[in-house]
Design an enzyme around this catalytic site. Structure first.
Site, short mmCIF file in Angstrom:
data_model
loop_
_atom_site.label_atom_id
_atom_site.label_comp_id
_atom_site.label_asym_id
_atom_site.label_seq_id
_atom_site.Cartn_x
_atom_site.Cartn_y
_atom_site.Cartn_z
N HIS A 14 -23.23 29.97 -110.21
CA HIS A 14 -22.20 29.99 -109.17
C HIS A 14 -20.86 29.45 -109.65
O HIS A 14 -19.81 29.95 -109.23
CB HIS A 14 -22.67 29.23 -107.93
N GLU A 15 -20.88 28.44 -110.48
CA GLU A 15 -19.62 27.87 -110.98
C GLU A 15 -19.05 28.72 -112.11
O GLU A 15 -17.84 28.80 -112.27
CB GLU A 15 -19.85 26.44 -111.50
#
Length: 171
Positions: A14-15
């Site tokens: 996600h990052e």
């Protein structure tokens, strides 16, 4: 206390992992796995309101020494340091009363939104009351970045919600 490998994988997914500094959707200089380079930039507004003449987040300059390609080792070190801060914070805020899934979800959320936002959130309030379904549903309230709904945050919050609800032994 450590995070499950699946949580680290989810966090990196996600990052993203970036070896060059960039402005994230919230207009904050970031590098590695969501590492905020300048904490004071977070306090700046995203948009200019009447009467405000100071700097906006997007006008914050990247420092010369940070304008480079960061090594994999530097990125891993930053992630280790950041996660230590967030794991301690989540344990403090939950008084250690979390399952492995709840812990991973709350650390991921705090990593993205900040410990202060977790502390003030409906997620934590409901968690502390033992309303785990309500806490899981409250993840869905946190899908905006820079004042707009971001599809990536919608997906992340759904993943965090599912992780929070996953059965696991208490830590």
């Amino acid at each position: 206390m450590t995070l499950e490998p699946a949580v680290l994988k989810m966090l990196k997914h996600h990052e993203g992992v970036r070896n060059k500094p960039y402005l994230c959707p919230a207009q904050i200089w970031t590098v590695g796995v969501g590492h905020v380079l300048y904490q004071d930039q977070i306090k700046l507004p995203v948009v200019r309101k009447p009467g405000y003449e100071g700097k906006l987040r997007k006008e914050y300059s990247l420092r010369t020494e940070d304008f480079r390609i960061w090594s994999e080792g530097e990125i891993d070190d930053l992630l280790t340091q950041d996660l230590a801060t967030f794991t301690r914070g989540v344990l403090r805020l939950t008084h250690g009363r979390v399952t492995a899934g709840q812990f991973g979800a709350l650390v991921s959320f705090a990593f993205n939104a900040g410990l202060g936002n977790l502390q003030r959130s409906t997620i934590l309030m409901r968690h502390r009351r033992g309303d785990h379904q309500g806490a899981a549903d409250a993840f869905r309230m946190w899908t905006k970045g820079g004042g707009r709904v971001l599809p990536g945050l919608v997906k992340r919050r759904e993943d965090e919600r599912a992780l929070y609800l996953a059965s696991a032994a208490s830590i």
